[in-house]
Design a protein around this motif. Structure first.
Motif, PDB file in Angstrom:
ATOM      1  N   SER A  10      -0.957   3.309   2.165  1.00 26.43           N
ATOM      2  CA  SER A  10      -2.403   3.314   1.812  1.00 26.43           C
ATOM      3  C   SER A  10      -2.986   4.583   2.414  1.00 26.43           C
ATOM      4  CB  SER A  10      -3.066   2.246   2.469  1.00 26.43           C
ATOM      5  OG  SER A  10      -4.229   2.537   2.518  1.00 26.43           O
ATOM      6  N   ARG A  11      -2.666   4.992   3.668  1.00 29.27           N
ATOM      7  CA  ARG A  11      -3.304   6.095   4.271  1.00 29.27           C
ATOM      8  C   ARG A  11      -2.810   7.340   3.511  1.00 29.27           C
ATOM      9  NH1 ARG A  11      -2.044   6.537  10.541  1.00 29.27           N
ATOM     10  NH2 ARG A  11      -3.689   8.276  10.056  1.00 29.27           N
ATOM     11  N   MET A  12      -1.476   7.471   2.897  1.00 35.38           N
ATOM     12  CA  MET A  12      -1.077   8.506   1.988  1.00 35.38           C
ATOM     13  C   MET A  12      -2.084   8.707   0.795  1.00 35.38           C
ATOM     14  SD  MET A  12       2.889   8.656   2.268  1.00 35.38           S
ATOM     15  CE  MET A  12       3.524   7.664   3.419  1.00 35.38           C
ATOM     16  N   GLY A  13      -2.612   7.596   0.492  1.00 32.77           N
ATOM     17  CA  GLY A  13      -3.421   7.813  -0.754  1.00 32.77           C
ATOM     18  C   GLY A  13      -2.967   7.051  -1.854  1.00 32.77           C
ATOM     19  N   VAL A  14      -1.671   6.250  -1.564  1.00 33.60           N
ATOM     20  CA  VAL A  14      -0.887   5.592  -2.642  1.00 33.60           C
ATOM     21  C   VAL A  14      -1.583   4.008  -2.786  1.00 33.60           C
ATOM     22  CG1 VAL A  14       0.997   4.659  -3.239  1.00 33.60           C
ATOM     23  CG2 VAL A  14       1.030   6.754  -2.260  1.00 33.60           C
ATOM     24  N   ASN A  15      -2.019   3.684  -3.938  1.00 30.40           N
ATOM     25  CA  ASN A  15      -2.259   2.294  -4.238  1.00 30.40           C
ATOM     26  C   ASN A  15      -1.294   1.269  -3.986  1.00 30.40           C
ATOM     27  OD1 ASN A  15      -4.915   3.425  -5.271  1.00 30.40           O
ATOM     28  ND2 ASN A  15      -4.014   3.714  -7.186  1.00 30.40           N
ATOM     29  N   VAL A  16      -1.614   0.271  -3.107  1.00 31.46           N
ATOM     30  CA  VAL A  16      -0.746  -0.600  -2.683  1.00 31.46           C
ATOM     31  C   VAL A  16      -1.147  -2.093  -3.095  1.00 31.46           C
ATOM     32  CG1 VAL A  16       0.225  -1.786  -0.409  1.00 31.46           C
ATOM     33  CG2 VAL A  16      -0.533   0.596  -0.472  1.00 31.46           C
ATOM     34  N   MET A  17      -0.070  -2.646  -3.690  1.00 34.78           N
ATOM     35  CA  MET A  17      -0.309  -4.190  -4.080  1.00 34.78           C
ATOM     36  C   MET A  17       0.581  -5.025  -3.173  1.00 34.78           C
ATOM     37  SD  MET A  17      -0.457  -2.509  -7.091  1.00 34.78           S
ATOM     38  CE  MET A  17      -1.625  -1.889  -8.155  1.00 34.78           C
ATOM     39  N   LEU A  18       0.183  -5.917  -2.309  1.00 33.33           N
ATOM     40  CA  LEU A  18       1.063  -6.664  -1.287  1.00 33.33           C
ATOM     41  C   LEU A  18       1.070  -8.008  -1.885  1.00 33.33           C
ATOM     42  CD1 LEU A  18       1.461  -6.050   2.294  1.00 33.33           C
ATOM     43  CD2 LEU A  18       1.215  -8.262   1.488  1.00 33.33           C
ATOM     44  N   VAL A  19       2.000  -8.588  -1.982  1.00 38.20           N
ATOM     45  CA  VAL A  19       2.234 -10.067  -2.373  1.00 38.20           C
ATOM     46  C   VAL A  19       2.830 -10.892  -1.566  1.00 38.20           C
ATOM     47  CG1 VAL A  19       3.646 -11.384  -4.245  1.00 38.20           C
ATOM     48  CG2 VAL A  19       2.573  -9.324  -5.093  1.00 38.20           C
ATOM     49  N   GLU A  20       2.278 -11.893  -0.972  1.00 34.50           N
ATOM     50  CA  GLU A  20       2.872 -12.795   0.037  1.00 34.50           C
ATOM     51  C   GLU A  20       2.845 -14.206  -0.455  1.00 34.50           C
ATOM     52  OE1 GLU A  20       4.287 -12.729   3.166  1.00 34.50           O
ATOM     53  OE2 GLU A  20       4.201 -15.076   3.025  1.00 34.50           O
ATOM     54  N   ARG A  21       4.049 -14.886  -0.282  1.00 36.79           N
ATOM     55  CA  ARG A  21       4.018 -16.324  -0.967  1.00 36.79           C
ATOM     56  C   ARG A  21       3.405 -17.092  -0.339  1.00 36.79           C
ATOM     57  NH1 ARG A  21      10.360 -18.063  -0.404  1.00 36.79           N
ATOM     58  NH2 ARG A  21      10.434 -18.265   1.756  1.00 36.79           N
ATOM     59  N   SER A  22       3.237 -17.181   0.992  1.00 41.76           N
ATOM     60  CA  SER A  22       2.719 -18.139   1.950  1.00 41.76           C
ATOM     61  C   SER A  22       0.983 -17.848   2.012  1.00 41.76           C
ATOM     62  CB  SER A  22       3.093 -18.283   3.458  1.00 41.76           C
ATOM     63  OG  SER A  22       2.538 -16.983   4.090  1.00 41.76           O
ATOM     64  N   PRO A  23       0.278 -18.681   2.380  1.00 44.07           N
ATOM     65  CA  PRO A  23      -1.053 -18.395   2.509  1.00 44.07           C
ATOM     66  C   PRO A  23      -1.700 -17.343   3.313  1.00 44.07           C
ATOM     67  CG  PRO A  23      -0.686 -20.840   2.720  1.00 44.07           C
ATOM     68  CD  PRO A  23       0.473 -20.139   2.912  1.00 44.07           C
ATOM     69  N   ALA A  24      -0.876 -16.991   4.429  1.00 45.37           N
ATOM     70  CA  ALA A  24      -1.130 -16.275   5.395  1.00 45.37           C
ATOM     71  C   ALA A  24      -0.256 -14.855   5.504  1.00 45.37           C
ATOM     72  CB  ALA A  24      -1.077 -16.668   6.755  1.00 45.37           C
ATOM     73  N   LEU A  25      -0.774 -14.089   6.236  1.00 45.57           N
ATOM     74  CA  LEU A  25       0.048 -12.697   6.373  1.00 45.57           C
ATOM     75  C   LEU A  25       0.581 -12.778   8.007  1.00 45.57           C
ATOM     76  CD1 LEU A  25      -2.427  -9.984   5.339  1.00 45.57           C
ATOM     77  CD2 LEU A  25      -0.462 -10.832   4.081  1.00 45.57           C
ATOM     78  N   GLY A  26       1.632 -12.102   8.116  1.00 45.25           N
ATOM     79  CA  GLY A  26       2.367 -12.027   9.449  1.00 45.25           C
ATOM     80  C   GLY A  26       3.793 -12.707   9.419  1.00 45.25           C
ATOM     81  N   GLY A  27       4.110 -13.370   8.701  1.00 46.35           N
ATOM     82  CA  GLY A  27       5.421 -13.880   8.573  1.00 46.35           C
ATOM     83  C   GLY A  27       5.823 -14.693   9.668  1.00 46.35           C
ATOM     84  N   HIS A  28       7.085 -14.420  10.366  1.00 47.23           N
ATOM     85  CA  HIS A  28       7.626 -14.991  11.410  1.00 47.23           C
ATOM     86  C   HIS A  28       6.994 -14.622  12.775  1.00 47.23           C
ATOM     87  CE1 HIS A  28      11.025 -17.343  10.104  1.00 47.23           C
ATOM     88  NE2 HIS A  28      11.377 -16.253   9.377  1.00 47.23           N
ATOM     89  N   VAL A  29       6.548 -13.342  12.829  1.00 49.38           N
ATOM     90  CA  VAL A  29       6.048 -12.852  13.845  1.00 49.38           C
ATOM     91  C   VAL A  29       4.899 -13.423  14.479  1.00 49.38           C
ATOM     92  CG1 VAL A  29       4.994 -10.889  15.145  1.00 49.38           C
ATOM     93  CG2 VAL A  29       6.913 -10.632  13.753  1.00 49.38           C
ATOM     94  N   ALA A  30       3.867 -14.157  13.410  1.00 44.90           N
ATOM     95  CA  ALA A  30       2.628 -14.621  13.832  1.00 44.90           C
ATOM     96  C   ALA A  30       2.644 -15.843  14.272  1.00 44.90           C
ATOM     97  CB  ALA A  30       1.885 -14.652  12.262  1.00 44.90           C
ATOM     98  N   GLU A  31       3.908 -16.410  14.203  1.00 41.77           N
ATOM     99  CA  GLU A  31       4.099 -17.827  14.733  1.00 41.77           C
ATOM    100  C   GLU A  31       4.583 -17.699  16.264  1.00 41.77           C
ATOM    101  OE1 GLU A  31       7.035 -19.462  12.325  1.00 41.77           O
ATOM    102  OE2 GLU A  31       5.856 -19.487  10.485  1.00 41.77           O
ATOM    103  N   LEU A  32       5.170 -16.416  16.626  1.00 36.98           N
ATOM    104  CA  LEU A  32       5.757 -16.475  17.891  1.00 36.98           C
ATOM    105  C   LEU A  32       4.489 -16.125  19.221  1.00 36.98           C
ATOM    106  CD1 LEU A  32       8.734 -14.073  16.891  1.00 36.98           C
ATOM    107  CD2 LEU A  32       8.624 -16.566  17.095  1.00 36.98           C
ATOM    108  N   GLY A  33       5.180 -16.377  20.456  1.00 41.92           N
ATOM    109  CA  GLY A  33       4.299 -16.277  21.546  1.00 41.92           C
ATOM    110  C   GLY A  33       4.583 -14.860  21.810  1.00 41.92           C
TER     111      GLY A  33
END
Lengths: 444, 143, 591
Positions: free
Chosen positions: C175-198
């Motif tokens: 995105s910062r380079m000016g490229v259009n980005v489409m991000l597809v995530e199958r779960s309702p939230a971003l962050g994956g495994h890391v979001a669940e960790l302490g």
């Protein structure tokens, strides 16, 4: 010193090893103009000197060779070899770097790398690219796969006999060359300054440099390379083929007595790799690795470890205290057994290899004049916020990649170089261009 | 046909990125190998058609050496398997044509494997020397 | 001798060839009779308009001379016989360009490394070899055709599959380079495994904080579109022009889902990993109370309580068992096992031990490990854990510990070589299984993308050092733990590296590819489809409209030529290395 007019580039990459080359190529491929500065007369760094590389045992020069060649022909890469960065200043538009290009005393545009000068030169000194295992002349082509492939005259060892000048068919020898001062104005910098090897002499009880049959792992890598110095796997004292080789892992790593408590990440793997290669050349040889923990953690590494055991490489868990030489130049190793029944034990070998660790090139901090580059306690370049970016240093617009930020294997160095290129590109584009959105579907 | 001065002609197929630099390295190290060898470079050893190999024998080569990419191929991780399969096909075609199959050899030559190359070509040269010219075998294909 | 006949047809064409044989200041001419080579070519090759020997072909003056010749004599083909093409082929191709000659109408023959230097002392042999190489080069340029770099437009957008930290990092960079980005995530939230960790080693930051840091950088960027609850259904196309169909499930009642079509130039797969779930009974998991996995422990530690209590049990002594689900022994029956090391677990476990030592007094931790792989600076955590009250005990792969219930505690039995392999029992309140990473179970996506996996089940790169983020499908890249187990920083590196590669494809809006790609002669193609089976890049397809003929998509072709070798009719060939070019060279080399 010849002052050259200022040149402008998007990015300055310091260091022409695998990480620097990869970053430069990635940026060049994206369309950025890159200046790549390497202090040695050839690019390729330490990787180009290696034999085969783990865990796939592909030939190191087959891989780095494609990179050196791409760098040297890339339309967006300006290559400055035999050049050192004298100082970097932060300015409003980015950075201004002063680079001193040392004289080769050979006109690179005329030199055809024929090697006549080497043959004629009467002076022989140890070859740094073979880690002293063989000699080179005072005028020399660093090695067959060097890029650029030009002769370079080492004036410190030259006796001015002028033989090289007489025999050079291209009239390329020029004793009147002087250093060139380049001024490079750049928007961002990638530091890919690599690492230094631990100086094995510091482990006094291992007697490196004193006992001829104690080598460092880097020397051993040259010995097993296809371009090897002796064209055979032999031990230095008497030219015999070793039949019983011992490796001391963690030489200069995980060792507070030498000031480096950290693990160097690559020594377990390269030692196993060398063991496999020695077994290929000398099928009857016994190879023993004295280790603390086998750190085979990367993709395909554990599988390589198992393969090494299956091939018959012996793994002895123990810390080597000292090495003693016997009258026949064989060696006795004294080690603390931390796996079997414990206690001090000894074993005989006819060649010992010290698996030396990796240490930082701390001089990099001194390059910056009006800003301060942060290093960590050991002297590796510090990454500011590792959970955000793996390559951003404390200076805005300055990125680091490869072993400049800590020991790393080749796959990780290549990835980190790609990361530095990416974030460097993002930094430059993000700073300059106003981003235009093209037909982006609205978010849900 | 006199065989006492017979110099086997060997066609070497090399690859741009891997084995051709390895053959260069033999020259740079001044390692000698038979000068009756001729070198033809292609991108990857997996592209060598069995028909090219047969064409070499038909054109007068006495032996063919495939300096393959081996495990260092930049295109295909199973390059050796593919090349070996094609070489095997060529070998079968040689048999059908009454050409001694030992005239064809394949070896993985890395970009600095100068020794392996020189040794491989020399040994193929020696074998071929013992066999005599290819045109002495099977039916005469020179017409 | 089909080839020779074809040759005769072209002989009438009257090529105008320039041949430049280099002395290399004696390096060639000392062992190759350069003058003789020139004479022989002049004698035997009427179409060689200019045949010269030069002291240095590569010298500026020589190049200028060649350019003048090309222009003055209207040369349409050039042969340079000199050193290795690795050194100067690019030099001479540039020279040709400057002379307005198509650079691929030039052949660089090697007569130094492969003639004079290889056959010192054998002037006759070296000369005849050099002559043969020059003649073959002439035969090549005679059948050569001008080639152009393949240019193809690219869509200025990249699709990222997976909204974990790898996907987020790649999105920020692009995105910062000016490229259009489409991000597809199958779960309702971003962050994956890391979001669940302490707290995550060795950064002393929590998972949610890490994710927030990355998401904040994406906020307000108008060239990023994020689709959560979204899955990739199908894709088609090739590098520069992929078309991807995505199904987005809505949370609002009424419309259940919608289908959108994305047009992108490149795709980054950042789908992450699965945590190894021990089968019931492995080290008492699911059968012995108090046996948990490392992620369970990390979640339990996240509550900030002052005492370490797990499911009502106060923990004073605990055991970590390492390498659960990793470094498994190859089964004798050849069945599946995770042979690989999961890389992050030694570090993660020692770091959790450190956290426990820091937060709770008098908790004793036994670490039953195989090799302590706290690589790099993580070694310091290992040291600190040992100082803080952790006891490290090594076990052998053939003697794994046993876990059993013992009243309201767990009994762990282990064997250590240091105590002569006698079994030792310890009683603990909690057993933590240090579980590794596994390839993500993602069959649907794998089927859609048909990305190859390695023997470890993780996505396979083309080459770990040369092309570490590229796959067999040109333009589809892999990153993060979808490729191999990694820690946070390493994952971010690989994500950015994939972003760099994607950017090199799409940033310029136009791709320039080498012209050496496969092509099909439709007259000769009999639809045997051998080439299609042989191509690992999926670059060849059978096109019905052409009357069942194979067709190559240049943007997918990497130019290996594997297809060439297997075509029964010789219909598929490689540009720059056509069957005609190769055969005519063979004939000249055999002379």
């Amino acid at each position: 010193m010849t002052e050259l007019p200022e040149e402008a580039y998007d990015v300055l990459v310091i260091g022409g090893g695998i990480a620097g080359m990869e970053a430069a190529i990635d940026l060049g491929d994206m369309g950025f103009k890159v200046a790549l500065v390497e202090k040695e007369p050839t690019i390729g760094g330490k990787m180009l000197l290696l034999s085969k590389v783990f865990p796939t045992l592909d030939c190191a020069s087959c891989i780095s060779g494609t990179k050196t060649s791409t760098v040297s022909h890339h339309p967006n890469i300006r290559l400055l070899t035999y050049s050192e960065v004298a100082g970097i200043e932060r300015v409003d538009s980015g950075f201004v770097a002063r680079v001193t290009e040392k004289p080769r005393y050979v006109d690179a545009s005329l030199c055809t790398s024929c090697g006549e000068c080497e043959d004629a030169c009467p002076i022989i000194v140890p070859n740094e690219f073979d880690f002293g295992l063989r000699g080179r002349k005072a005028i020399y082509i660093p090695f067959d796969t060097a890029v650029p492939k030009n002769a370079v005259l080492d004036l410190d060892n030259c006796i001015y006999c002028m033989q090289c000048e007489r025999v050079c068919p291209a009239d390329a020898i020029n004793f009147l060359q002087v250093p060139k001062a380049h001024t490079l104005r750049v928007k961002a910098i990638i530091l890919a300054v690599g690492f230094k090897l631990f100086q094995a002499e510091k482990k006094k009880d291992y007697h490196y440099g004193e006992y001829p049959n104690v080598l460092t792992s880097m020397q051993m890598d040259r010995v097993v390379a296809p371009t090897r110095p002796y064209n055979a796997v032999i031990r230095p004292s008497d030219g015999k083929e070793p039949q019983n080789v011992g490796y001391v892992l963690c030489t200069g790593s995980r060792d507070r007595t030498v000031g480096n408590p950290r693990c160097s990440q690559v020594c377990c793997m390269y030692s196993m790799k060398q063991a496999q290669l020695i077994m290929g050349s000398l099928p009857t040889a016994d190879i023993t690795l004295y280790y603390m923990d086998i750190r085979a953690y990367g993709k395909g590494f554990e599988e390589f470890y198992r393969q090494s055991r299956d091939m018959g490489v012996k793994f002895v868990r123990g810390k080597v205290g000292k090495i003693e030489q016997k009258p026949d130049s064989n060696l006795t190793v004294y080690y603390e057994d931390t796996e079997g029944s414990g206690g001090m034990r000894k074993a005989d070998h006819d060649l010992m290899v010290l698996s030396v660790g990796l240490l930082p090139n701390t001089e990099v901090a001194g390059l910056f004049k009006n800003v301060k580059l942060d290093l960590d306690e050991i002297g590796w370049i510090r990454i500011m916020n590792e959970t955000r970016s793996s390559v951003q240093t404390n200076i805005d617009g300055v990125f680091a990649a490869g072993c400049a930020t800590g020991p790393k294997d080749i796959p990780d160095s290549v990835l980190e170089a790609g990361a530095a290129a990416s974030q460097c590109a993002a930094y430059i584009r993000g700073a300059s261009a106003s981003i235009t959105a093209h037909e982006v579907p609205a978010g849900i | 046909m006199s065989t006492h001065a017979f110099e086997p002609k060997i066609l070497v197929f090399s690859t741009n990125i891997i084995s051709d630099p390895g053959i260069d390295q033999a020259g740079m190290s001044h390692i000698n190998y038979p000068s009756s060898s001729r070198i033809l470079r292609v991108p990857c050893s997996s592209m060598i058609r069995p028909e090219f190999i047969i064409h070499a024998f038909e054109s007068g080569f006495d032996a063919v050496f495939i300096a393959a990419d081996g495990g260092d191929c930049p295109y295909l991780s199973d390059c050796s398997v593919r090349t070996a399969r094609n070489v095997q096909r060529a070998s079968e075609m040689m048999k059908e044509n009454g050409i001694d199959q030992s005239r064809l050899r394949m070896a993985g030559i890395c970009s600095v494997c100068s020794d392996a190359f020189a040794k491989g070509v020399k040994s193929l040269y020696d074998i071929t020397k013992g066999l005599g010219p290819v045109r002495s075998e099977g039916h005469d294909r020179a017409s | 001798m089909k080839c020779r006949q074809e040759f005769k047809l072209t002989e009438g064409k009257k090529e105008r060839i320039g041949v430049y044989v280099c002395h290399c200041g004696g390096n060639i001419s000392d062992y190759v009779d350069v003058k003789k080579v020139v004479e022989e070519i002049k004698k035997g090759e009427p179409n060689a308009i200019i045949v010269k020997d030069l002291m240095f072909d590569c010298a500026d003056a020589s190049q200028s001379e060649m350019i003048e010749d090309i222009k003055a004599q209207k040369l349409d083909r050039v042969v340079v016989a000199a050193c290795s093409p690795k050194l100067h082929e690019a030099t001479f191709r540039n020279m040709a360009k400057r002379a307005d000659l198509n650079p691929y109408m030039l052949y660089h023959a090697d007569i130094r490394e492969q003639s004079s230097w290889a056959h010192e002392g054998d002037m006759e042999g070296a000369t005849s070899k050099a002559l043969a190489h020059v003649r073959a080069a002439i035969a090549y340029v005679k059948s050569a055709e001008p080639l152009e770099k393949i240019k193809s437009e690219t869509t200025h957008s990249v699709l990222i599959i997976g909204g974990g930290i790898a996907g987020l990092r790649a999105a920020i960079d692009l995105s910062r380079m000016g490229v259009n980005v489409m991000l597809v995530e199958r779960s309702p939230a971003l962050g994956g495994h890391v979001a669940e960790l302490g707290e995550i080693y060795p950064y002393y930051t929590s998972g949610p904080e890490i994710v927030k840091g990355l998401v904040d950088e994406l906020k307000g960027r108008d060239n990023v579109a994020i689709y959560t609850n979204a899955t990739v259904m199908s894709y088609s196309g090739y590098l520069g022009k992929f078309e991807v169909k995505v199904k987005v499930t809505h949370r609002q009642p009424g419309s259940e889902y919608s289908e959108i079509t994305l047009h992108v130039g490149s795709i980054i797969v950042a789908t992450g990993f699965d945590t190894y779930r021990p089968p019931k009974g492995e080290y008492g998991y699911g059968t012995v109370k108090g046996v948990v996995t490392l992620p369970d422990l990390v979640k339990a530690l996240g509550d900030g309580s002052k005492e370490l209590i797990y499911e009502g049990r106060r923990i004073r002594e605990m055991a970590f068992i390492y390498c659960v689900g990793s470094r498994q022994k190859p089964p004798e029956d050849g069945g599946h096992a995770n042979l690989y090391c999961s890389r992050y677990c030694c570090n993660a476990a020692t770091s959790q031990a450190l956290t426990i030592h820091r937060r709770f007094n008098n908790v004793k931790i036994y670490h039953l490990y195989r090799d302590m792989r706290t690589y790099g600076r993580n070694e310091l955590m290992y040291e600190d854990a040992a100082k803080g009250g952790s006891i490290f005990i090594r076990f052998d792969e053939d003697h794994p510990p046993l876990v059993a219930e013992d009243g309201d505690r767990c009994r762990v039995t282990f064997w250590s070589s240091l105590i002569e392999n006698q079994p030792v029992d310890i009683l603990v309140d909690l057993v933590v299984l240090v579980t590794g990473m596994e390839p993500r179970q993602n069959e649907e996506l794998n089927r859609t993308l048909s990305l190859p996996a390695g023997s470890d089940g993780f996505y396979k790169e083309i080459h770990p050092k040369l092309r570490p983020v590229e796959t067999n499908i040109t333009g589809v890249l892999i990153s993060g733990t979808a490729q191999a187990p990694r820690d946070v920083r390493e994952t971010l590196s690989s994500a950015s590296a994939a972003a760099a590669k994607a950017a090199s494809f799409v940033l310029k809006n136009e791709l320039e590819l080498d012209p050496f790609v496969a092509f099909v002669n439709p007259q000769a193609c009999e639809a045997h489809q051998e080439c299609i089976k042989e191509c690992p890049y999926g670059a060849i397809e059978l096109v019905e409209e052409l009357g069942k003929k194979a067709r190559v998509t240049s943007a997918k072709c990497k130019g290996c030529g594997a297809c060439v070798a297997v075509c029964p009719t010789g219909a598929i060939q490689l540009k720059g290395y056509t069957n005609m070019e190769i055969k005519s060279m063979i004939e000249e080399l055999a002379r």
